[in-house]
Design a protein around this motif. Structure first.
Motif, PDB file in Angstrom:
ATOM      1  N   LEU A  55      39.066  37.661  23.070  1.00  0.00           N
ATOM      2  CA  LEU A  55      38.166  38.826  24.221  1.00  0.00           C
ATOM      3  C   LEU A  55      37.816  39.284  25.684  1.00  0.00           C
ATOM      4  O   LEU A  55      38.353  40.257  25.784  1.00  0.00           O
ATOM      5  CB  LEU A  55      36.616  38.636  22.866  1.00  0.00           C
ATOM      6  N   ALA A  56      37.517  38.147  26.537  1.00  0.00           N
ATOM      7  CA  ALA A  56      37.384  37.295  27.273  1.00  0.00           C
ATOM      8  C   ALA A  56      38.716  38.564  28.568  1.00  0.00           C
ATOM      9  O   ALA A  56      38.272  38.764  29.299  1.00  0.00           O
ATOM     10  CB  ALA A  56      36.759  36.120  28.418  1.00  0.00           C
ATOM     11  N   CYS A  57      39.421  37.864  27.920  1.00  0.00           N
ATOM     12  CA  CYS A  57      40.852  38.604  28.823  1.00  0.00           C
ATOM     13  C   CYS A  57      41.025  39.728  28.382  1.00  0.00           C
ATOM     14  O   CYS A  57      41.506  40.405  29.143  1.00  0.00           O
ATOM     15  CB  CYS A  57      42.302  37.320  27.990  1.00  0.00           C
ATOM     16  N   CYS A  58      40.967  40.651  26.473  1.00  0.00           N
ATOM     17  CA  CYS A  58      40.752  41.838  26.724  1.00  0.00           C
ATOM     18  C   CYS A  58      40.762  42.873  27.609  1.00  0.00           C
ATOM     19  O   CYS A  58      40.386  43.691  27.326  1.00  0.00           O
ATOM     20  CB  CYS A  58      41.338  41.705  25.412  1.00  0.00           C
ATOM     21  N   VAL A  59      38.933  41.673  27.273  1.00  0.00           N
ATOM     22  CA  VAL A  59      38.152  43.181  28.514  1.00  0.00           C
ATOM     23  C   VAL A  59      37.802  42.988  29.442  1.00  0.00           C
ATOM     24  O   VAL A  59      36.879  43.589  30.035  1.00  0.00           O
ATOM     25  CB  VAL A  59      36.734  43.335  27.399  1.00  0.00           C
ATOM     26  N   HIS A  60      38.765  42.409  30.333  1.00  0.00           N
ATOM     27  CA  HIS A  60      39.002  42.333  31.620  1.00  0.00           C
ATOM     28  C   HIS A  60      39.030  43.305  32.702  1.00  0.00           C
ATOM     29  O   HIS A  60      38.097  43.627  34.059  1.00  0.00           O
ATOM     30  CB  HIS A  60      39.719  41.151  32.297  1.00  0.00           C
ATOM     31  N   GLY A  61      39.761  43.496  32.422  1.00  0.00           N
ATOM     32  CA  GLY A  61      39.686  45.368  32.700  1.00  0.00           C
ATOM     33  C   GLY A  61      40.564  44.582  34.358  1.00  0.00           C
ATOM     34  O   GLY A  61      40.858  44.385  35.042  1.00  0.00           O
ATOM     35  N   ASN A  62      39.615  45.776  35.092  1.00  0.00           N
ATOM     36  CA  ASN A  62      39.592  46.170  36.276  1.00  0.00           C
ATOM     37  C   ASN A  62      38.279  45.428  37.165  1.00  0.00           C
ATOM     38  O   ASN A  62      38.447  45.808  38.375  1.00  0.00           O
ATOM     39  CB  ASN A  62      39.427  47.275  37.293  1.00  0.00           C
ATOM     40  N   ASP A  63      37.882  44.326  36.597  1.00  0.00           N
ATOM     41  CA  ASP A  63      36.320  43.404  37.126  1.00  0.00           C
ATOM     42  C   ASP A  63      36.911  43.118  38.485  1.00  0.00           C
ATOM     43  O   ASP A  63      38.547  42.516  39.048  1.00  0.00           O
ATOM     44  CB  ASP A  63      36.222  42.527  36.081  1.00  0.00           C
ATOM     45  N   PRO A  64      36.274  42.908  39.209  1.00  0.00           N
ATOM     46  CA  PRO A  64      36.900  42.559  40.847  1.00  0.00           C
ATOM     47  C   PRO A  64      37.395  40.388  41.110  1.00  0.00           C
ATOM     48  O   PRO A  64      37.890  40.613  41.913  1.00  0.00           O
ATOM     49  CB  PRO A  64      35.237  43.380  41.600  1.00  0.00           C
ATOM     50  N   VAL A  65      36.742  40.106  39.901  1.00  0.00           N
ATOM     51  CA  VAL A  65      37.363  39.158  39.436  1.00  0.00           C
ATOM     52  C   VAL A  65      38.453  38.415  39.141  1.00  0.00           C
ATOM     53  O   VAL A  65      38.909  38.756  38.771  1.00  0.00           O
ATOM     54  CB  VAL A  65      35.933  38.104  39.198  1.00  0.00           C
ATOM     55  N   ALA A  66      39.429  38.055  40.074  1.00  0.00           N
ATOM     56  CA  ALA A  66      40.626  37.688  39.697  1.00  0.00           C
ATOM     57  C   ALA A  66      40.860  37.189  38.702  1.00  0.00           C
ATOM     58  O   ALA A  66      40.022  36.035  38.092  1.00  0.00           O
ATOM     59  CB  ALA A  66      41.496  36.691  40.778  1.00  0.00           C
ATOM     60  N   ARG A  67      41.727  37.454  37.515  1.00  0.00           N
ATOM     61  CA  ARG A  67      41.644  37.160  36.260  1.00  0.00           C
ATOM     62  C   ARG A  67      42.348  36.016  36.278  1.00  0.00           C
ATOM     63  O   ARG A  67      43.142  35.416  36.764  1.00  0.00           O
ATOM     64  CB  ARG A  67      43.277  38.017  35.969  1.00  0.00           C
ATOM     65  N   ALA A  68      41.470  34.838  35.487  1.00  0.00           N
ATOM     66  CA  ALA A  68      42.525  33.485  35.025  1.00  0.00           C
ATOM     67  C   ALA A  68      43.735  33.577  34.769  1.00  0.00           C
ATOM     68  O   ALA A  68      44.633  34.468  33.831  1.00  0.00           O
ATOM     69  CB  ALA A  68      41.242  32.941  34.526  1.00  0.00           C
TER      70      ALA A  68
END
Length: 299
Positions: A55-68
């Protein structure tokens, strides 16, 4: 103590279920089924945690923190699979009173610490911290926030009592360290009771300062208060002093499986520190927040 009893009952029930299944399967001559059943009970939480990471991966979207990266997520999941039973099936239900609050004679003039736990937790989550603080002779008070599923507003009173105890013992404003929901409880206390000189510095670890996407599924009052954009959060922000965040260090992570998207753990104006590849509960055991505490105690 109510949470400790609830988690004791849950842990013992799980042990009982696993034992009963193993005995039943072995009597039927099914040793493989016995092992599989015990593993399912012991590791069932790993599937729930895995869903949270998805879920955390799916809703990351364009969050300013770099995707893991997937390697970071896998490492964080593995760390949380190990941390969760240690905290929720051992430290909190059976060991939360092993380390008493430490207010030694001669504490006057020393900087003290207040420890605030998060949602569905108690002071046992801080056991390693309390052991190290005691060994160093540093005064501290670790609160238990109750009612467990009540309003975050109800936690102002125990935090105020803890701060007063430190103030009385040391004569100095404490450093407060808060994990998860504890960071919101701290901000609620600070907005109401925390005059400028009563708090030296605040350190939050994985706190949902802007709420968390996962709280949309919450049924408890404090869980609903942690929804992104909740009326309760807006009220807290409206009551806060404009310069308060400058006295806060906020640790956040790109692999937090409870507070996400990651930037929801950041606070504008604070010293925001990224803990890469670490999950929510496991953040408490990282050295960076502890090192920051020691640095602030030396200020």
């Amino acid at each position: 103590m109510r949470l400790a009893r609830l988690q004791q009952a849950t842990t013992l029930a799980l042990v009982g279920i696993a034992t009963a299944w193993a005995v039943h399967a072995l009597r039927q001559g099914r040793p493989v089924a016995a092992v599989v059943g015990v593993c399912f009970v012991a590791l069932g939480h790993s599937f729930v945690l895995g869903l949270e990471f998805v879920l955390a991966c799916c809703v990351h979207g364009n969050d300013p923190v770099a995707r893991a990266t997937w390697r970071q997520m896998l490492s964080a999941w593995r760390g949380e699979v190990l941390a969760a039973p240690r905290v929720f099936c051992w430290q909190q239900p059976f060991r939360s009173r092993v380390w008493a609050d430490h207010l030694p004679d001669g504490a006057a003039g020393r900087r003290g610490v207040v420890l605030i736990h998060g949602f569905v937790c108690n002071r046992g989550v801080w056991n390693a911290w309390m052991q190290r603080l005691t060994a160093r002779g540093l005064p501290f008070v670790a609160v238990d926030l109750e009612p467990v599923f009540g309003s975050i507003d109800a936690y102002v009173a125990p935090i105020e009592q803890a701060v007063r105890r430190i103030e009385a013992a040391t004569g100095r404003a404490p450093v407060v360290v808060a994990h998860s929901m504890g960071g919101l409880a701290l901000r609620r206390w600070w907005a109401e009771q925390g005059e400028a000189g009563r708090l030296h510095h605040a350190i939050t670890i994985g706190s949902p300062h802007a709420g968390t996407w996962l709280a949309r599924f919450a049924f408890s009052l404090n869980g609903r208060q942690m929804r992104i954009g909740s009326g309760w959060l807006q009220t807290v922000v409206a009551r806060e002093d404009a310069g308060q965040a400058s006295r806060m260090t906020c640790f956040y992570g790109n692999c937090d499986n409870i507070v996400f998207p990651p930037s929801t753990s950041m606070l504008a104006g604070a010293d925001n520190r990224h803990l890469a590849g670490v999950a929510h509960v496991d953040m408490v055991s990282r050295p960076e927040p502890w090192d920051e505490l020691l640095r602030r105690l030396a200020d």
